[in-house]
Design an enzyme around this catalytic site. Structure first.
Site, PDB file in Angstrom:
ATOM      1  N   ASP A 184       0.869  -1.173   0.000  1.00 61.92           N
ATOM      2  CA  ASP A 184       0.000   0.000   0.000  1.00 61.92           C
ATOM      3  C   ASP A 184       0.908   1.226   0.000  1.00 61.92           C
ATOM      4  OD1 ASP A 184      -2.357   1.622   0.524  1.00 61.92           O
ATOM      5  OD2 ASP A 184      -3.209  -0.142   1.501  1.00 61.92           O
TER       6      ASP A 184
ATOM      7  N   ASP B 103     -12.317  -0.875   4.853  1.00 58.86           N
ATOM      8  CA  ASP B 103     -12.997   0.389   5.171  1.00 58.86           C
ATOM      9  C   ASP B 103     -14.513   0.258   5.223  1.00 58.86           C
ATOM     10  OD1 ASP B 103     -10.684   1.957   5.293  1.00 58.86           O
ATOM     11  OD2 ASP B 103     -10.691   2.297   3.127  1.00 58.86           O
TER      12      ASP B 103
END
Ligand code: BGC
Length: 529
Positions: free
Chosen positions: A107, A336
């Site tokens: 990431d 998320d």
């Protein structure tokens, strides 16, 4: 096949049609009993991902972080947080992945650092600091008000006052995540250097975080009140359109710069997290110039209700609007959002897998979905994530023991329900959700029509049925599923083999004429010539 033996190389990049498996490192596997997942833990569980059959892993951030945003607030872009291990462990993970034909993506969080990053510490030391212009500072407006009306994505003003200098600094997310100033070439250079640090170590690319926030209006203009009918993606909770602080045209140069860095290395990919409506996504994929992100998430399926008409529309929009240089990138769950087993209900997870894994495009799975993992219904103990995302980040459930085989210590978040769902039991049960995922991924890998074939909706189906046809080299497969609450049927013009099914008893049979599907039942059919 390429040199990994797992990816066809008919001139198309490995990531087209691929399945990417997202790991939230804190929650995957703990090798040292501290209750937090780590890199050695991932290495120890690679057989699971190999058995699943995915092409690549993407790890949510592994860098040192004070955890205000659980790793998305970074203090060092070229190190590994001690709780996850070391750079040497990351090297070992890269090697272990490559030895098994898996790619490894990290990431990249380029738009903001941690408030504790040495760059920001230096910037905050005063207006004359050499790093001051690495971040975005502005004087208060009359009355001490913040410089603009921009809001943080997590709510509240996007500006926090630095009492020492009397200036505000900008943060698109938490105040502990000051935004970098990408108009400063030194910032771009530093981030490119961080990319090269990992690419040099063999990392196969990055998922690029929150990129739409990289550049803001240089004149710091206030956002206007949103007009009726605008997309919800573009409007602040305050009712202002995010015109001047998100998706500024200059962001495309930022992405092109990253693409150039990735292109210095063979076969590396960047996946953009843009969070924009499908209509605007092509702009981040470089349209037909193919000079920005090779892939960018289409998040519509994360926000689409479990209804055939809504899903069909989302999928068709994505088909119509994705440039031909690439393919759509879908996910149903991530770290998320509420997991789709919770959003759609656990009865729907088999059909959701059948649909997702037979769609044209690059598919991202979120660790745990392959066993039908839900969000934790009631988390006790202190909340970790201020934005309320603990429930979808609970540890992976490897076996039926109370700690789920995740750790020998005290897990950092309680497990959801290892007795009900776990890898060990489902892996041994050919009728399980996990076994269905394995079969579907294997089919996707071996059938060209599923891997990279064309796709068109089958439109003659009753309203609650979703159907689409994948085709390549004269071979045609139909995915059809009943998203309604009652039986529904459709008609086939000739006998079709059931290649995969939510009900494993139907696999290997054939169907013809009127075909009835129970609620949440789905079939993958090989259509006659
Ligand atoms: C990440 C979130 C994070 C945010 C800010 C996102 O899009 O996926 O987990 O909170 O970026 O970095």
């Amino acid at each position: 096949m390429d040199d990994t033996g797992r990816v066809s190389s008919n001139g198309t990049p490995w990531w087209r049609g691929a399945v990417i498996y997202q790991i939230y490192p804190r929650s995957f596997a703990d090798s040292n009993g501290d209750g937090i997942g780590d890199l050695r833990g991932i290495i120890g569980r690679l057989d699971h991902v190999v058995d699943l059959g995915v092409d690549a892993l993407w790890l949510s951030p592994i860098y040192p972080s004070p955890l205000h945003d659980f790793g998305y607030d970074i203090t060092d872009y070229t190190d590994v947080a001690p709780e996850f291990g070391s750079v040497a462990d990351l090297d070992a993970l890269v090697d272990a992945c490559h030895a098994r034909g898996l790619r490894l993506l990290l990431d990249l969080v380029p738009c903001h650092t941690s408030i504790d990053h040495p760059w920001f510490v230096e910037a905050r030391s005063g207006p004359r600091s050499a790093k001051r212009d690495w971040y975005i500072w502005a004087d208060p407006r009359p009355g001490g008000r913040p410089p603009t009306n921009w809001m943080s994505a997590f709510g509240g003003p996007a500006w926090t006052l630095d009492p020492a200098s009397g200036q505000y600094y900008l943060h698109s997310f938490y105040p502990e995540q000051p935004d970098l100033n990408w108009r400063n070439p030194a910032v771009a250079e530093a981030m490119h250097a961080a990319m090269r640090f990992w690419l040099d170590r063999g990392v196969d690319g990055f998922r690029v975080d929150a990129i739409a926030h990289a550049i803001k209006d240089d004149r710091l203009r206030d956002n206007p009140v949103a007009g009726a009918g605008r997309s919800v993606f573009g409007v602040d909770p305050s009712g202002h359109e995010r015109l001047w602080n998100v998706e500024r045209p200059e962001v495309h140069d930022v992405i092109r710069g990253m693409r150039r860095v990735a292109a210095e290395y063979p076969d590396r990919v960047l996946i953009g997290e843009v969070y924009t409506p499908t209509e605007l996504l092509a702009g981040f994929l470089g349209h037909d110039r193919d000079d920005e992100f090779p892939l960018a998430f289409n998040f519509e399926l994360l926000h689409t209700p479990w209804r055939a008409d809504a899903l069909r529309l989302a999928i068709e929009r994505s088909e119509a609007l994705t440039p031909t240089t690439t393919n759509p990138t879908y996910a149903l769950s991530n770290h998320d959002q509420v997991r789709h087993a919770t959003r759609f209900g656990t009865d729907a997870v088999r059909l959701a897998a059948l649909v997702l894994l037979t769609l044209r495009g690059t598919i991202t799975l979120y660790a745990g979905e392959e066993i039908g993992q839900t969000d934790a219904p009631a988390l006790t103990g202190p909340a970790h994530d201020r934005a309320g995302r603990d429930a979808q980040r609970t540890p992976m459930q490897w076996d039926a023991t109370p700690r789920g085989g995740f750790t020998t210590g005290q897990p950092w978040l309680p497990l959801t329900d290892p007795q009900r769902r776990n890898v060990a039991e489902q892996g041994a049960d050919p009728t399980s959700v996990l076994s269905l995922y394995r079969r579907l991924i294997a089919l996707r890998r071996s059938i060209p029509a599923l891997h990279h074939g064309e796709q068109r909706s089958r439109l003659d189906l009753p309203g609650e049925l979703l159907g689409f046809i994948r085709s390549a080299d004269g071979e045609r497969l139909l995915t059809v599923g009943n998203l309604g609450a009652t039986f529904a049927s459709f008609t086939l013009g000739g006998p079709a083999a059931v290649v995969a099914a939510t009900d494993p008893r139907r696999e290997g049979t054939s169907v013809d004429g009127a075909v009835a599907l129970a609620p949440n039942e789905g079939l993958l059919l090989r259509l006659p010539d």
